[in-house]
Design a protein around this motif. Structure first.
Motif, PDB file in Angstrom:
ATOM      1  N   LEU A 162       4.614  32.358   3.195  1.00 46.46           N
ATOM      2  CA  LEU A 162       5.607  32.040   2.174  1.00 46.46           C
ATOM      3  C   LEU A 162       5.186  32.526   0.792  1.00 46.46           C
ATOM      4  N   PHE A 219       6.092  27.311  -2.936  1.00 47.07           N
ATOM      5  CA  PHE A 219       6.245  27.803  -1.565  1.00 47.07           C
ATOM      6  C   PHE A 219       5.059  27.400  -0.698  1.00 47.07           C
ATOM      7  N   GLY A 223       5.230  25.370   2.762  1.00 47.47           N
ATOM      8  CA  GLY A 223       4.631  25.810   4.012  1.00 47.47           C
ATOM      9  C   GLY A 223       3.741  24.744   4.631  1.00 47.47           C
TER      10      GLY A 223
END
Length: 285
Positions: A162, A219, A223
């Protein structure tokens, strides 16, 4: 003395610092107003949420209420969770997110600068990177769970994929946007390709890279949380999963609040580092 000299306007040097002081004072007032408005907005939203839940305008079972969310956080803080202490769960998730973020940033910067500098490499790998970027990377989390098991490795891998792409594309664009005159001047002075990359390209692309760091840490947290939600032995994502399975809406929201606090703290730290690195850049008051 000539009339021209007598008619020359005299610059009032006192007005210059006065104007600067006024701008600084206006900037401080604006920051205070912005912060106060933010706090008032948060208080209003939480207050309405509490009132509507108690009045049964919204379903308190599904939507919970701020007071129950705070009670859940306080219970986790004082008595721990079913998985252990709350601090342990936060650290476990933060460790996975940080490790995935670091690996993703390093890979994205190195490959982005390399492809931005080497046209042949960009032509060869470009289509593959576009295909990988078009895939919904969240669906890779179950695959990583099969490959690496319930431990932190599968969550780190989810965070890496990500983080990698936003950092890669910013580093790639930053390397491509370097002033050609700077590169030409460096070559005239006898700089090798390596020195041009290290002393011209990378410093020029730093602002692009820092822009992606703010987004990419969020991100990384996503994740790690998604990986823990699918399967883990501990972590905030597992707390969310357990709270959902027991229909504990307050627990789900409490975990979200904890994640928001962690993300805001990381954002503040990145902003502080960015301001230290780019002290030469003018700030917008």
């Amino acid at each position: 003395m000539s009339p021209e000299v007598l008619s020359t306007p005299v610059v009032d040097t006192v007005k210059v610092p006065d104007r600067a002081h006024s701008r600084a004072r206006a900037g401080r007032r604006r920051r205070i107003v912005v912060q106060a408005t933010r706090i008032l907005l948060l208080v209003a939203v939480l207050g309405l949420w509490e009132v509507f839940s108690r009045a049964k305008v919204i379903d308190p079972f599904n939507f919970s209420m701020p007071s129950k969310i705070w009670d859940q956080i306080w219970t986790w803080l004082t008595h721990g969770t079913a998985l252990g202490s709350l601090g342990e769960q936060i650290w476990y998730t933060l460790y996975e997110a940080l490790l995935g973020w670091v690996l993703g940033v390093v890979a994205g910067v190195v490959l982005g600068i390399a492809l931005g500098r080497i046209r042949f490499l960009a032509d060869v790998l470009g289509p593959y990177i576009k295909v990988l970027n078009s895939m919904p990377r969240i669906i890779l989390a179950p695959i990583f769970l099969i490959w690496f098991g319930l431990g932190p490795a599968s969550k780190v891998a989810s965070a890496v994929v990500l983080v990698f792409f936003p950092v890669f594309f910013n580093a790639f664009q930053g390397a491509r946007e370097v002033d050609r005159n700077l590169v030409a001047n460096a070559r005239i002075l006898g700089a090798s390709d390596r020195r041009v990359t290290l002393q011209v390209v990378i410093p020029s692309a730093t602002s692009w890279i820092f822009t992606s760091l703010h987004v990419s840490f969020g991100f990384a947290l996503i994740g790690a949380i998604v990986g823990e939600y699918i399967g883990a032995t501990k972590g905030i994502g597992l707390l969310v999963s357990q709270s959902q399975n027991t229909f504990n809406a307050a627990g789900v929201y409490a975990a979200m609040v904890i994640l928001a606090v962690v993300a805001l703290a990381a954002e503040g730290l990145l902003t502080f580092v960015e301001r230290r690195v780019f002290r030469w850049k003018p700030t917008n008051s």
